[in-house]
Design a protein around this motif. Structure first.
Motif, PDB file in Angstrom:
ATOM      1  N   GLY A  44      -0.116   8.055  -8.154  1.00 55.01           N
ATOM      2  CA  GLY A  44      -1.042   6.931  -8.263  1.00 55.01           C
ATOM      3  C   GLY A  44      -2.431   7.464  -8.506  1.00 55.01           C
ATOM      4  O   GLY A  44      -2.833   8.488  -7.928  1.00 55.01           O
ATOM      5  N   ARG A  45      -3.166   6.793  -9.356  1.00 56.98           N
ATOM      6  CA  ARG A  45      -4.485   7.300  -9.725  1.00 56.98           C
ATOM      7  C   ARG A  45      -5.456   7.259  -8.558  1.00 56.98           C
ATOM      8  O   ARG A  45      -6.285   8.139  -8.396  1.00 56.98           O
ATOM      9  N   ARG A  46      -5.372   6.210  -7.738  1.00 57.33           N
ATOM     10  CA  ARG A  46      -6.311   6.039  -6.638  1.00 57.33           C
ATOM     11  C   ARG A  46      -5.567   6.108  -5.320  1.00 57.33           C
ATOM     12  O   ARG A  46      -4.511   5.507  -5.154  1.00 57.33           O
ATOM     13  N   LYS A  47      -6.146   6.848  -4.345  1.00 58.04           N
ATOM     14  CA  LYS A  47      -5.515   7.007  -3.037  1.00 58.04           C
ATOM     15  C   LYS A  47      -6.364   6.369  -1.935  1.00 58.04           C
ATOM     16  O   LYS A  47      -6.418   6.876  -0.816  1.00 58.04           O
ATOM     17  N   SER A  48      -7.010   5.245  -2.276  1.00 62.77           N
ATOM     18  CA  SER A  48      -7.660   4.461  -1.233  1.00 62.77           C
ATOM     19  C   SER A  48      -6.568   3.791  -0.401  1.00 62.77           C
ATOM     20  O   SER A  48      -5.408   3.671  -0.825  1.00 62.77           O
ATOM     21  N   ILE A  49      -6.922   3.331   0.792  1.00 59.61           N
ATOM     22  CA  ILE A  49      -5.921   2.718   1.674  1.00 59.61           C
ATOM     23  C   ILE A  49      -5.300   1.484   1.024  1.00 59.61           C
ATOM     24  O   ILE A  49      -4.086   1.284   1.077  1.00 59.61           O
ATOM     25  N   GLN A  50      -6.105   0.663   0.398  1.00 62.25           N
ATOM     26  CA  GLN A  50      -5.590  -0.541  -0.252  1.00 62.25           C
ATOM     27  C   GLN A  50      -4.576  -0.193  -1.330  1.00 62.25           C
ATOM     28  O   GLN A  50      -3.496  -0.788  -1.405  1.00 62.25           O
ATOM     29  N   ALA A  51      -4.914   0.803  -2.168  1.00 61.59           N
ATOM     30  CA  ALA A  51      -4.018   1.189  -3.255  1.00 61.59           C
ATOM     31  C   ALA A  51      -2.726   1.794  -2.722  1.00 61.59           C
ATOM     32  O   ALA A  51      -1.634   1.501  -3.226  1.00 61.59           O
ATOM     33  N   MET A  52      -2.822   2.624  -1.694  1.00 55.44           N
ATOM     34  CA  MET A  52      -1.615   3.253  -1.150  1.00 55.44           C
ATOM     35  C   MET A  52      -0.704   2.214  -0.503  1.00 55.44           C
ATOM     36  O   MET A  52       0.516   2.259  -0.682  1.00 55.44           O
ATOM     37  N   ALA A  53      -1.287   1.295   0.248  1.00 53.01           N
ATOM     38  CA  ALA A  53      -0.477   0.278   0.913  1.00 53.01           C
ATOM     39  C   ALA A  53       0.292  -0.565  -0.089  1.00 53.01           C
ATOM     40  O   ALA A  53       1.442  -0.966   0.162  1.00 53.01           O
ATOM     41  N   SER A  54      -0.313  -0.813  -1.249  1.00 57.16           N
ATOM     42  CA  SER A  54       0.353  -1.643  -2.256  1.00 57.16           C
ATOM     43  C   SER A  54       1.543  -0.945  -2.898  1.00 57.16           C
ATOM     44  O   SER A  54       2.427  -1.605  -3.451  1.00 57.16           O
ATOM     45  N   ARG A  55       1.598   0.391  -2.822  1.00 63.83           N
ATOM     46  CA  ARG A  55       2.682   1.140  -3.460  1.00 63.83           C
ATOM     47  C   ARG A  55       3.864   1.362  -2.524  1.00 63.83           C
ATOM     48  O   ARG A  55       4.936   1.774  -2.969  1.00 63.83           O
ATOM     49  N   LEU A  56       3.664   1.165  -1.226  1.00 59.45           N
ATOM     50  CA  LEU A  56       4.701   1.507  -0.256  1.00 59.45           C
ATOM     51  C   LEU A  56       5.408   0.249   0.234  1.00 59.45           C
ATOM     52  O   LEU A  56       4.750  -0.751   0.550  1.00 59.45           O
ATOM     53  N   PRO A  57       6.726   0.285   0.348  1.00 65.95           N
ATOM     54  CA  PRO A  57       7.452  -0.898   0.828  1.00 65.95           C
ATOM     55  C   PRO A  57       7.083  -1.269   2.257  1.00 65.95           C
ATOM     56  O   PRO A  57       7.136  -2.441   2.634  1.00 65.95           O
ATOM     57  N   ASP A  58       6.691  -0.268   3.060  1.00 69.30           N
ATOM     58  CA  ASP A  58       6.288  -0.540   4.438  1.00 69.30           C
ATOM     59  C   ASP A  58       4.781  -0.412   4.611  1.00 69.30           C
ATOM     60  O   ASP A  58       4.285  -0.281   5.734  1.00 69.30           O
ATOM     61  N   GLY A  59       4.042  -0.436   3.506  1.00 62.36           N
ATOM     62  CA  GLY A  59       2.598  -0.291   3.579  1.00 62.36           C
ATOM     63  C   GLY A  59       1.925  -1.555   4.087  1.00 62.36           C
ATOM     64  O   GLY A  59       2.164  -2.653   3.572  1.00 62.36           O
ATOM     65  N   ASN A  60       1.089  -1.394   5.092  1.00 60.79           N
ATOM     66  CA  ASN A  60       0.334  -2.519   5.647  1.00 60.79           C
ATOM     67  C   ASN A  60      -1.133  -2.094   5.678  1.00 60.79           C
ATOM     68  O   ASN A  60      -1.533  -1.234   6.472  1.00 60.79           O
ATOM     69  N   GLU A  61      -1.927  -2.679   4.792  1.00 58.87           N
ATOM     70  CA  GLU A  61      -3.317  -2.241   4.640  1.00 58.87           C
ATOM     71  C   GLU A  61      -4.100  -2.337   5.942  1.00 58.87           C
ATOM     72  O   GLU A  61      -4.827  -1.403   6.317  1.00 58.87           O
ATOM     73  N   GLN A  62      -3.954  -3.450   6.655  1.00 58.52           N
ATOM     74  CA  GLN A  62      -4.710  -3.628   7.887  1.00 58.52           C
ATOM     75  C   GLN A  62      -4.337  -2.580   8.932  1.00 58.52           C
ATOM     76  O   GLN A  62      -5.206  -2.002   9.600  1.00 58.52           O
ATOM     77  N   ASN A  63      -3.047  -2.304   9.065  1.00 56.54           N
ATOM     78  CA  ASN A  63      -2.603  -1.298  10.028  1.00 56.54           C
ATOM     79  C   ASN A  63      -3.116   0.093   9.677  1.00 56.54           C
ATOM     80  O   ASN A  63      -3.546   0.856  10.560  1.00 56.54           O
ATOM     81  N   LEU A  64      -3.056   0.446   8.385  1.00 53.55           N
ATOM     82  CA  LEU A  64      -3.534   1.764   7.977  1.00 53.55           C
ATOM     83  C   LEU A  64      -5.043   1.884   8.133  1.00 53.55           C
ATOM     84  O   LEU A  64      -5.559   2.953   8.511  1.00 53.55           O
ATOM     85  N   GLN A  65      -5.783   0.816   7.835  1.00 47.87           N
ATOM     86  CA  GLN A  65      -7.235   0.826   8.025  1.00 47.87           C
ATOM     87  C   GLN A  65      -7.561   1.087   9.491  1.00 47.87           C
ATOM     88  O   GLN A  65      -8.440   1.907   9.818  1.00 47.87           O
ATOM     89  N   GLN A  66      -6.867   0.402  10.372  1.00 52.41           N
ATOM     90  CA  GLN A  66      -7.121   0.583  11.802  1.00 52.41           C
ATOM     91  C   GLN A  66      -6.754   1.989  12.256  1.00 52.41           C
ATOM     92  O   GLN A  66      -7.483   2.623  13.031  1.00 52.41           O
TER      93      GLN A  66
END
Length: 425
Positions: A44-66
């Motif tokens: 993936g070109r961008r490895k921000s939390i939002q971008a990573m969460a969108s690529r993962l089936p178990d990705g949860n942006e809010q949880n990863l941010q916290q």
């Protein structure tokens, strides 16, 4: 890695996370670290939390941010376990000291300032971190990081509060941060075989003296204007008249720059050395090793102060070390210079190999930045930055393990230092 490759190594990654993040107290936090590492490794070109969460089936942006920005888990024990695990696997030939910059917009990201940005090659708004890497010609891994806090942050109460900079953390020069890092690694039972660094560190007499005081061998780059005396020259004290204080011994001849000293020897004094096999064939150039005594006001004062503290007096003798010079065949004059405190009988081929081994951490930085998102962190806090850097280091270590020895055992001991370590001076 694509999603299929990441899934293929999920079991290995789970074991890696269980070991490296064992100090993280909560099971759900360890699960988030596994998720974050997968996000960093998936293409993936961008490895921000939002971008990573969108690529993962178990990705949860809010949880990863916290997990990254607010959780209180300590990143230091995680980095320690990575270092303890990776140093025996890599078997480093040297530790490389360097710094890396992260261009930033605005002024509210932790430690950001208008300063020299190596990533852009000019003064710019950026963060800078000092790092120490274990390196060989085939593998390397960051062992520890220090975020450089510019002096302006010492008195900026508002930014320190907003970015959660801990009390007691203030400005320290990069060379001091490097020595602090080496001291911390020593408490983990890890001692470098030799330290290598570019001229940003090697030029600094205090940094070289700090390594010598710690009995650490080094091969560090210096600029062409560093001054030295030939090794055979001795200080002389003029006759004492009987009145006043006795004259102190000193060198009577003016020191030469390393450029002038090397050029005076002529091209014929340089020998061809091959130090490794590159992608386009053998890497070779012409080199000369000379025994010298580094001069300069600061170098002299440091030696004098150390001698007086140790013996109560100084005989005026500057320490002897090796000057390594490179003069490529196509160049009109020597181009690169290094100082080393390795033993005088160290072969030129070994000096060259160590001087050139820093190329490997440039490979580190490319992978850490371009593939694993080291500089993609969008948070602003001290805690978030250190968590992100630790997670990126873990992802890099895991990938390095897979490349080197997927089935190799790693050290179970909390320390890899022998009970009576030997250090090379």
């Amino acid at each position: 890695m694509d999603a299929h490759e990441v899934n293929r190594v999920r079991a290995k990654l789970a074991l890696f996370v269980a070991d490296v993040f064992a100090s993280v107290p909560r099971k759900d936090q360890r699960a988030k670290s596994d998720c974050y590492l997968r996000g960093l490794m998936v293409d993936g070109r961008r490895k921000s939390i939002q971008a990573m969460a969108s690529r993962l089936p178990d990705g949860n942006e809010q949880n990863l941010q916290q997990f990254v920005n607010q959780s209180t888990w300590d990143p230091v024990p995680v980095r320690r376990r990575i270092a303890e695990r990776m140093v025996p696997l890599i078997g480093p030939d040297a530790w490389a000291v360097d710094d890396v910059s992260f261009p930033k917009d605005g002024r509210m990201s932790v430690a950001v300032a208008h300063q020299y940005c190596g990533a852009l090659g000019k003064q710019a708004n950026c963060q800078v971190a000092v790092s120490v890497h274990a390196v060989t010609d085939t593998a390397s891994v960051p062992l520890q990081w220090r975020l450089f806090l510019p002096k302006e942050w010492d008195s900026d109460v508002d930014r320190r509060r907003r970015c959660q900079v801990p009390d007691g953390v203030g400005h320290r020069e990069k060379w001091r941060l490097a020595l602090d890092t080496l001291d911390e690694l020593a408490t983990w039972g890890l001692v470098p075989p030799v330290v290598v660094a570019d001229a940003g560190y090697g030029q600094n007499a205090d940094f070289r003296a700090g390594l010598a005081d710690r009995d650490i061998a080094y091969v560090v780059a210096v600029r062409s204007d560093v001054t030295v005396h030939p090794h055979h020259v001795a200080p002389v004290a003029p006759p004492w008249s009987g009145n006043g204080r006795r004259p102190q011994p000193r060198y009577r001849d003016k020191p030469s720059s390393v450029a002038d000293l090397a050029t005076s020897r002529g091209r014929q004094a340089f020998t061809e050395v091959t130090w490794r096999e590159g992608s386009r064939g053998p890497m070779r150039s012409h080199f000369l090793a000379l025994r010298v005594r580094p001069a300069g006001v600061r170098a002299r004062r440091l030696v004098q102060a150390a001698a007086i503290a140790r013996d109560g007096q100084w005989d005026g003798v500057l320490p002897e070390m090796t000057l390594l010079v490179e003069w490529p065949e196509e160049a009109e004059a020597p181009t690169d210079y290094w100082l080393s405190n390795l033993p005088a009988d160290t072969p030129v081929t070994e000096l060259v190999r160590l001087a050139k081994i820093r190329w490997r951490i440039e490979h580190d930085y490319r992978e850490l930045k371009h593939d694993l998102g080291l500089d993609h962190f969008e948070g602003r806090s001290w805690t978030g930055w250190h968590h992100h850097v630790t997670l990126v280091t873990a992802a890099h270590a895991f990938l390095t393990e897979q490349r080197l020895a997927p089935k190799a055992d790693t050290a179970d001991s909390p320390s890899t230092r022998p009970s009576t370590p030997s250090r090379t001076c």
